[in-house]
Write an enzyme that holds these catalytic residues in place. Structure first.
Site, mmCIF file in Angstrom:
data_model
loop_
_atom_site.group_PDB
_atom_site.id
_atom_site.type_symbol
_atom_site.label_atom_id
_atom_site.label_comp_id
_atom_site.label_asym_id
_atom_site.label_seq_id
_atom_site.Cartn_x
_atom_site.Cartn_y
_atom_site.Cartn_z
ATOM 1 N N ASP A 96 0.687 -1.262 -0.001
ATOM 2 C CA ASP A 96 -0.001 -0.159 0.097
ATOM 3 C C ASP A 96 1.090 1.244 0.014
ATOM 4 O OD1 ASP A 96 -2.650 1.965 0.488
ATOM 5 O OD2 ASP A 96 -3.305 -0.279 0.924
ATOM 6 N N HIS A 112 -3.696 5.749 3.267
ATOM 7 C CA HIS A 112 -4.664 4.647 2.965
ATOM 8 C C HIS A 112 -3.794 3.511 3.626
ATOM 9 C CE1 HIS A 112 -6.392 1.248 0.717
ATOM 10 N NE2 HIS A 112 -7.371 2.178 0.726
ATOM 11 N N SER A 153 -11.938 -1.932 -0.325
ATOM 12 C CA SER A 153 -10.695 -2.120 0.369
ATOM 13 C C SER A 153 -10.673 -2.307 1.812
ATOM 14 C CB SER A 153 -9.943 -0.917 0.137
ATOM 15 O OG SER A 153 -10.517 0.344 0.575
#
Length: 554
Positions: free
Chosen positions: A133, A165, A357
């Protein structure tokens, strides 16, 4: 026979997608991935054509390189070349909810039944979870738990997650902060492996992602990496087996690492499963919401943004669904995501987000709990047990509230998956690295399950889907819902027949062994554009247009 193709696809964080054009090294050069029978051969090819080597990607026998644009045709035609992939770049924008909770209470753990697993002292201790990520920022809940870091970007930034994120995904997986009913993450004692492959703007390339996966494969034993979380997605530009990201995740799966990937945020239309979630081997996760009533199952529903199947080659996806709306998580206030999403803030550094996600992250946490309690499980055994314990949404008469292409085997249920896992294996008869097509075709206006001869499965009657979002409420969740007859969904049903592609015309749709017919159009973000055809085997010789996904706000 060597298969040569150009593959264009965008890899982005699942919370939203926004494609951006890629410009590499000026107007006369382009960044590509060159595959051969070995890395050494790929290096020799690049050097022979005057290219510049960037990274070696052993996991898929490829190198990342910058080549003069004028030599691309010659490189692709070289007898030593297996494939050439354009190395695209993408950017990310947040997808959030604006509703706030009155207190810090991560209800998704209760909705999954994780609190019952904690009562048995199962917390994911010493299980390594790699998060590919934007990085993982240091916080009080992860002190001394980020046991390894790898930066595929080689930026040397002082901020470990400038975007935010990756930290949010890590928090959902394993935040050990206590709330009113337990912990704020699913597996509060896992060890994090931070694999940074996306930058401060959420941008990344195939090279960066695959380099990170390559590092995971090389270091899996050193850090006990048992799970890889891929809250990433890309467009579909080829059969799954021809995509280099999918090739890499299958290598991880084959090496004993459970890969958890997102279904995508392009739902509720059919055929909106994104890569690498379209790979039949991995665990692909869609999202549902408890509708802010965690104790009342009757008003839950599949989130409208959740990607739906079947896949481009006829596999049933997603495999399961998990909570993916009003997800309470943490992100440092200095990150670009937090600065752009003030309305999602609940208190302090806690925010509410939505997307597949998030559903992927909490499922990765659940898999870590499964492996803590059952340390010898293989990826195929984990997937089987996770799906066998899932609870489909069904009406009182037993009919499904949603299609299997929307909910897969159903919502994840931690107590059964962790404490009493079903014995069996998924992906039966399938070998990573080999091409397969699934049992789904589009015929007479609906998706149906068929046998290896293309005949409808009598024992799967009622599983057809015309593509509508038909849920109207009033159903109940039923545990242990059995797939009728002899058709074993969790057993990894697949057929290994013809995987050749016939020439594509405007009157046909993607062909999955026995062909898609009837003029069904691809919707929900996958735009097939003219000017290409399947030319036998699985060589891809055409273009692809990615149009992004619409952000979801609950």
């Amino acid at each position: 026979m060597k298969h040569k193709f150009f593959l264009t696809a965008l890899l982005v964080i699942l919370t939203a997608l926004l494609a951006v054009p890629f410009v590499a090294g000026g107007t006369n050069t382009v960044s590509v991935l060159v595959q051969a029978d070995s890395v050494e051969t790929a290096v020799a090819i690049v050097e022979a054509y005057g290219g510049t080597l960037n990274e070696q990607l052993d996991i898929i026998n490829a190198v990342s390189a910058t080549l003069p644009q004028r030599v691309l045709t010659a490189v692709a035609a070289d007898s030593r070349t297996v494939a050439v992939h354009q190395d695209d770049e993408a950017s990310v924008a947040g997808v959030t909810t604006t509703r706030r909770t009155p207190q810090l209470d991560a209800t998704f753990t209760e909705v999954m039944g994780v609190d019952e697993v904690w009562d048995e002292n199962v917390w994911g201790k010493r299980i390594g979870v790699a998060i590919v990520d934007t990085g993982i920022a240091l916080d009080t809940w992860n002190v001394r738990r980020v046991v390894a870091r790898y930066d595929a970007l080689d930026e040397g930034t002082r901020l470990r997650d400038p975007h935010g994120h990756g930290t949010m995904m890590a928090s959902l997986i394993g935040n050990d902060t206590k709330d009113a009913n337990g912990y704020m993450g699913v597996a509060p004692k896992v060890q994090f492996i931070d694999v940074r492959a996306l930058d401060a703007e959420g941008k990344g390339t195939y090279t960066d992602i695959i380099e990170g996966l390559n590092w995971i494969l090389a270091n899996k034993d050193r850090y006990n990496i048992r799970v890889v979380n891929l809250s990433l997605l890309g467009g579909i530009s080829s059969p799954y087996w021809a995509d280099p990201i999918n090739q890499a995740v299958e290598a991880l799966w084959d090496a004993g690492i459970v890969v958890v990937a997102a279904a995508g945020n392009g739902g509720p239309d059919p055929m909106t499963i994104a890569a690498p979630g379209n790979d039949p081997f991995v665990i692909t996760v869609g999202a549902f919401t408890d509708n802010f009533t965690p104790d009342d199952l009757s008003d839950d529903y599949v989130a409208p943004f959740s990607g739906a199947g079947p896949t481009e080659v006829g596999f049933v996806k997603p495999d399961v669904i998990a909570p993916g709306a009003h997800m309470l998580t943490t992100a440092p206030s200095y990150t670009s995501w937090a600065r752009e999403n003030h309305d999602a803030r609940v208190a302090g550094n806690y925010y509410e987000i939505a997307g597949t996600s998030s559903a992927t992250a909490v499922t990765s946490g659940l898999v870590a709990l499964m492996l803590d309690e059952n340390r010898g499980m293989t990826p195929d055994e984990v997937k089987y047990a996770l799906m066998a314990s899932a609870q489909p949404a069904a009406y009182e008469d037993g009919s499904l509230a949603w299609s299997i292409f929307q909910q897969g085997a159903g919502r994840v249920w931690a107590p059964d998956a962790v404490l009493d896992p079903a014995e069996g294996e998924s992906n039966v008869g399938m070998t990573p690295g080999e091409p397969y097509v699934g049992p789904v075709v589009y015929r007479d206006g609906q998706f149906i399950l068929v046998d290896e001869n293309g005949e409808p499965l009598a024992d799967a009657e009622g599983y057809s889907w015309v593509g509508g979002y038909s849920w109207v409420g009033g159903y109940s969740w039923v545990g242990g819902y059995s797939w009728v007859g002899g058709y074993s969904w969790v057993g990894g049903y697949s057929w290994v027949g013809n995987t050749d592609w016939n020439e594509w015309t405007q009157d046909d749709v993607w062909q999955s062994g026995y062909s898609w017919v009837g003029g069904y159009s691809w919707v929900g973000g996958y735009s097939w554009v003219g000017g290409y055809s399947w030319v036998g085997g699985y060589s891809w010789v055409g273009g692809y247009s990615w149009v992004g996904l619409t952000p979801f706000e609950e």
